[in-house]
Design a protein around this motif. Structure first.
Motif, PDB file in Angstrom:
ATOM      1  N   ILE A 121       0.863  -1.176   0.000  1.00 55.00           N
ATOM      2  CA  ILE A 121       0.000   0.000   0.000  1.00 55.00           C
ATOM      3  C   ILE A 121       0.899   1.225   0.000  1.00 55.00           C
ATOM      4  CG2 ILE A 121      -1.768   1.313   1.206  1.00 55.00           C
ATOM      5  CD1 ILE A 121      -2.836  -1.264   2.358  1.00 55.00           C
ATOM      6  N   LEU A 122       0.758   2.024  -1.035  1.00 53.24           N
ATOM      7  CA  LEU A 122       1.537   3.243  -1.143  1.00 53.24           C
ATOM      8  C   LEU A 122       0.821   4.380  -0.418  1.00 53.24           C
ATOM      9  CD1 LEU A 122       2.630   2.911  -4.878  1.00 53.24           C
ATOM     10  CD2 LEU A 122       3.755   2.040  -2.826  1.00 53.24           C
ATOM     11  N   SER A 123       1.528   5.430  -0.169  1.00 53.56           N
ATOM     12  CA  SER A 123       0.992   6.576   0.557  1.00 53.56           C
ATOM     13  C   SER A 123       0.245   7.526  -0.377  1.00 53.56           C
ATOM     14  CB  SER A 123       2.148   7.314   1.225  1.00 53.56           C
ATOM     15  OG  SER A 123       1.769   8.594   1.653  1.00 53.56           O
ATOM     16  N   THR A 124      -0.640   8.294   0.199  1.00 55.60           N
ATOM     17  CA  THR A 124      -1.323   9.334  -0.568  1.00 55.60           C
ATOM     18  C   THR A 124      -0.344  10.403  -1.034  1.00 55.60           C
ATOM     19  OG1 THR A 124      -1.815  10.578   1.451  1.00 55.60           O
ATOM     20  CG2 THR A 124      -3.486   9.015   0.702  1.00 55.60           C
ATOM     21  N   TYR A 125       0.843  10.452  -0.440  1.00 52.82           N
ATOM     22  CA  TYR A 125       1.851  11.452  -0.809  1.00 52.82           C
ATOM     23  C   TYR A 125       2.728  10.997  -1.979  1.00 52.82           C
ATOM     24  CZ  TYR A 125       0.612  13.219   3.794  1.00 52.82           C
ATOM     25  OH  TYR A 125      -0.072  13.680   4.885  1.00 52.82           O
ATOM     26  N   ASP A 126       2.725   9.707  -2.315  1.00 52.26           N
ATOM     27  CA  ASP A 126       3.679   9.190  -3.296  1.00 52.26           C
ATOM     28  C   ASP A 126       3.483   9.767  -4.693  1.00 52.26           C
ATOM     29  OD1 ASP A 126       5.129   7.703  -1.472  1.00 52.26           O
ATOM     30  OD2 ASP A 126       3.845   5.948  -1.684  1.00 52.26           O
ATOM     31  N   LEU A 127       2.254   9.841  -5.168  1.00 53.82           N
ATOM     32  CA  LEU A 127       2.033  10.401  -6.497  1.00 53.82           C
ATOM     33  C   LEU A 127       2.377  11.888  -6.516  1.00 53.82           C
ATOM     34  CD1 LEU A 127       1.181   9.547  -9.333  1.00 53.82           C
ATOM     35  CD2 LEU A 127      -1.145  10.220  -8.758  1.00 53.82           C
ATOM     36  N   LEU A 128       2.093  12.572  -5.437  1.00 56.69           N
ATOM     37  CA  LEU A 128       2.454  13.993  -5.325  1.00 56.69           C
ATOM     38  C   LEU A 128       3.976  14.167  -5.406  1.00 56.69           C
ATOM     39  CD1 LEU A 128       1.514  16.896  -4.864  1.00 56.69           C
ATOM     40  CD2 LEU A 128       1.617  16.451  -2.412  1.00 56.69           C
ATOM     41  N   ARG A 129       4.723  13.268  -4.758  1.00 57.75           N
ATOM     42  CA  ARG A 129       6.188  13.334  -4.832  1.00 57.75           C
ATOM     43  C   ARG A 129       6.666  13.178  -6.274  1.00 57.75           C
ATOM     44  NH1 ARG A 129       5.797   9.898  -0.128  1.00 57.75           N
ATOM     45  NH2 ARG A 129       6.163  11.175   1.712  1.00 57.75           N
ATOM     46  N   ILE A 130       6.016  12.286  -7.020  1.00 48.61           N
ATOM     47  CA  ILE A 130       6.397  12.076  -8.421  1.00 48.61           C
ATOM     48  C   ILE A 130       6.060  13.319  -9.242  1.00 48.61           C
ATOM     49  CG2 ILE A 130       5.916  10.715 -10.504  1.00 48.61           C
ATOM     50  CD1 ILE A 130       7.648   9.331  -8.281  1.00 48.61           C
ATOM     51  N   ARG A 131       4.863  13.860  -9.035  1.00 50.53           N
ATOM     52  CA  ARG A 131       4.457  15.059  -9.782  1.00 50.53           C
ATOM     53  C   ARG A 131       5.359  16.248  -9.482  1.00 50.53           C
ATOM     54  NH1 ARG A 131      -1.973  13.857  -9.152  1.00 50.53           N
ATOM     55  NH2 ARG A 131      -2.237  12.921 -11.201  1.00 50.53           N
ATOM     56  N   CYS A 132       5.905  16.302  -8.267  1.00 51.95           N
ATOM     57  CA  CYS A 132       6.798  17.400  -7.874  1.00 51.95           C
ATOM     58  C   CYS A 132       8.265  17.068  -8.156  1.00 51.95           C
ATOM     59  CB  CYS A 132       6.623  17.711  -6.392  1.00 51.95           C
ATOM     60  SG  CYS A 132       5.010  18.373  -5.984  1.00 51.95           S
ATOM     61  N   ASN A 133       8.513  15.921  -8.785  1.00 55.43           N
ATOM     62  CA  ASN A 133       9.866  15.477  -9.132  1.00 55.43           C
ATOM     63  C   ASN A 133      10.783  15.431  -7.916  1.00 55.43           C
ATOM     64  OD1 ASN A 133      11.568  14.420 -11.045  1.00 55.43           O
ATOM     65  ND2 ASN A 133      12.469  16.407 -11.569  1.00 55.43           N
ATOM     66  N   ALA A 134      10.310  14.782  -6.868  1.00 56.40           N
ATOM     67  CA  ALA A 134      11.090  14.641  -5.637  1.00 56.40           C
ATOM     68  C   ALA A 134      12.372  13.862  -5.911  1.00 56.40           C
ATOM     69  CB  ALA A 134      10.259  13.918  -4.578  1.00 56.40           C
ATOM     70  N   PRO A 135      13.422  14.127  -5.152  1.00 53.67           N
ATOM     71  CA  PRO A 135      14.679  13.394  -5.330  1.00 53.67           C
ATOM     72  C   PRO A 135      14.508  11.896  -5.019  1.00 53.67           C
ATOM     73  CG  PRO A 135      14.959  15.243  -3.790  1.00 53.67           C
ATOM     74  CD  PRO A 135      13.507  15.148  -4.113  1.00 53.67           C
ATOM     75  N   ASP A 136      15.335  11.083  -5.670  1.00 58.94           N
ATOM     76  CA  ASP A 136      15.268   9.632  -5.476  1.00 58.94           C
ATOM     77  C   ASP A 136      15.404   9.242  -4.014  1.00 58.94           C
ATOM     78  OD1 ASP A 136      15.045   9.452  -8.194  1.00 58.94           O
ATOM     79  OD2 ASP A 136      17.036   8.583  -8.531  1.00 58.94           O
ATOM     80  N   GLU A 137      16.311   9.898  -3.296  1.00 54.38           N
ATOM     81  CA  GLU A 137      16.543   9.554  -1.891  1.00 54.38           C
ATOM     82  C   GLU A 137      15.284   9.772  -1.047  1.00 54.38           C
ATOM     83  OE1 GLU A 137      18.067   7.778   1.095  1.00 54.38           O
ATOM     84  OE2 GLU A 137      19.138   7.867  -0.817  1.00 54.38           O
ATOM     85  N   LEU A 138      14.548  10.828  -1.330  1.00 56.34           N
ATOM     86  CA  LEU A 138      13.305  11.097  -0.605  1.00 56.34           C
ATOM     87  C   LEU A 138      12.261  10.021  -0.908  1.00 56.34           C
ATOM     88  CD1 LEU A 138      11.693  13.040   1.235  1.00 56.34           C
ATOM     89  CD2 LEU A 138      10.932  14.186  -0.858  1.00 56.34           C
ATOM     90  N   ILE A 139      12.153   9.638  -2.179  1.00 61.32           N
ATOM     91  CA  ILE A 139      11.220   8.578  -2.555  1.00 61.32           C
ATOM     92  C   ILE A 139      11.594   7.285  -1.839  1.00 61.32           C
ATOM     93  CG2 ILE A 139      10.491   7.103  -4.485  1.00 61.32           C
ATOM     94  CD1 ILE A 139      10.737   9.663  -6.257  1.00 61.32           C
ATOM     95  N   TRP A 140      12.879   6.925  -1.865  1.00 58.32           N
ATOM     96  CA  TRP A 140      13.327   5.681  -1.243  1.00 58.32           C
ATOM     97  C   TRP A 140      13.085   5.695   0.274  1.00 58.32           C
ATOM     98  CZ3 TRP A 140      14.080   1.000  -2.650  1.00 58.32           C
ATOM     99  CH2 TRP A 140      14.784   0.116  -1.821  1.00 58.32           C
ATOM    100  N   ARG A 141      13.413   6.797   0.914  1.00 54.73           N
ATOM    101  CA  ARG A 141      13.259   6.894   2.368  1.00 54.73           C
ATOM    102  C   ARG A 141      11.803   6.700   2.796  1.00 54.73           C
ATOM    103  NH1 ARG A 141      14.084  12.424   4.297  1.00 54.73           N
ATOM    104  NH2 ARG A 141      15.341  12.341   2.481  1.00 54.73           N
ATOM    105  N   ASN A 142      10.870   7.169   1.966  1.00 54.37           N
ATOM    106  CA  ASN A 142       9.457   7.102   2.332  1.00 54.37           C
ATOM    107  C   ASN A 142       8.745   5.845   1.849  1.00 54.37           C
ATOM    108  OD1 ASN A 142       8.557   9.709   3.727  1.00 54.37           O
ATOM    109  ND2 ASN A 142       9.915  10.414   2.102  1.00 54.37           N
TER     110      ASN A 142
END
Length: 195
Positions: free
Chosen positions: A33-54
């Motif tokens: 189950i992914l977070s409600t924030y995950d797609l937002l992180r992708i749309r905002c082009n979050a850094p890989d490390e932030l995606i991995w950490r979360n």
């Protein structure tokens, strides 16, 4: 959850998702189950490390199914859900208001999320495969099942429950949403206090 007409927020969706996963997932369902924030992180082009950490705690790259709750911002806001099936390369899309047009932009963002998440996982686990060819989207409902402005989050959780129990769609009806809200509220209240 305790108010019969309150829309659910992201904390409620994410918290209930974790509780439902721990309480209802059957052993044959291999999902993250992914977070409600995950797609937002992708749309905002979050850094890989932030995606991995979360996300790394879910071991998503090892799962056959990803459950992705999505918030569509608007003047009111609306929750929908995408179930990502890797074996069949299908995106199962559920919107309690049955707005099929909005899925086009969501679909592109979801495919970007899949590519980014798998790329981030491959940087840390060499065996991760990335295959973005041949994916299909399937809308799970063509008729609205919600007539009010506040139950969309509950419908997302109902769809999540169906997947955790090995099904594709929920069998609930609108008049049962208050029962689901009551069940979820009791589930949250049953968490023992931290001492």
């Amino acid at each position: 959850l305790s108010s019969p007409t309150a829309p659910l927020n992201d904390a409620c969706i994410n918290g209930c998702a974790a509780l439902l996963y721990s309480q209802l997932k059957i052993p044959t369902v291999d999902c993250a189950i992914l977070s409600t924030y995950d797609l937002l992180r992708i749309r905002c082009n979050a850094p890989d490390e932030l995606i991995w950490r979360n996300t790394s705690w879910t071991c998503y790259w090892e799962k056959d199914v990803w459950i992705l709750p999505i918030h569509r911002p608007s003047h009111v806001g609306h929750w929908v859900i995408c179930i990502i099936h890797f074996r069949t390369k299908e995106l199962h899309l559920f919107d309690s208001l049955a707005d099929e047009q909005a899925w086009e932009s969501d679909g592109k963002a979801i495919m970007k999320l899949i590519e980014r998440f798998l790329t981030v996982a491959r940087q840390r686990h060499s065996g991760v495969q990335i295959d973005l060819e041949g994916w299909k989207a399937r809308v799970l409902n063509v008729n609205p099942c919600q007539s009010n402005t506040y139950d969309c989050g509950l419908w997302v959780l109902a769809a999540m429950i169906a997947v955790l129990r090995g099904r594709h769609v929920t069998g609930l009806h609108e008049e049962q949403m208050s029962d689901l809200r009551h069940y979820l509220c009791n589930l949250v209240l049953s968490i023992p206090p931290r001492t």
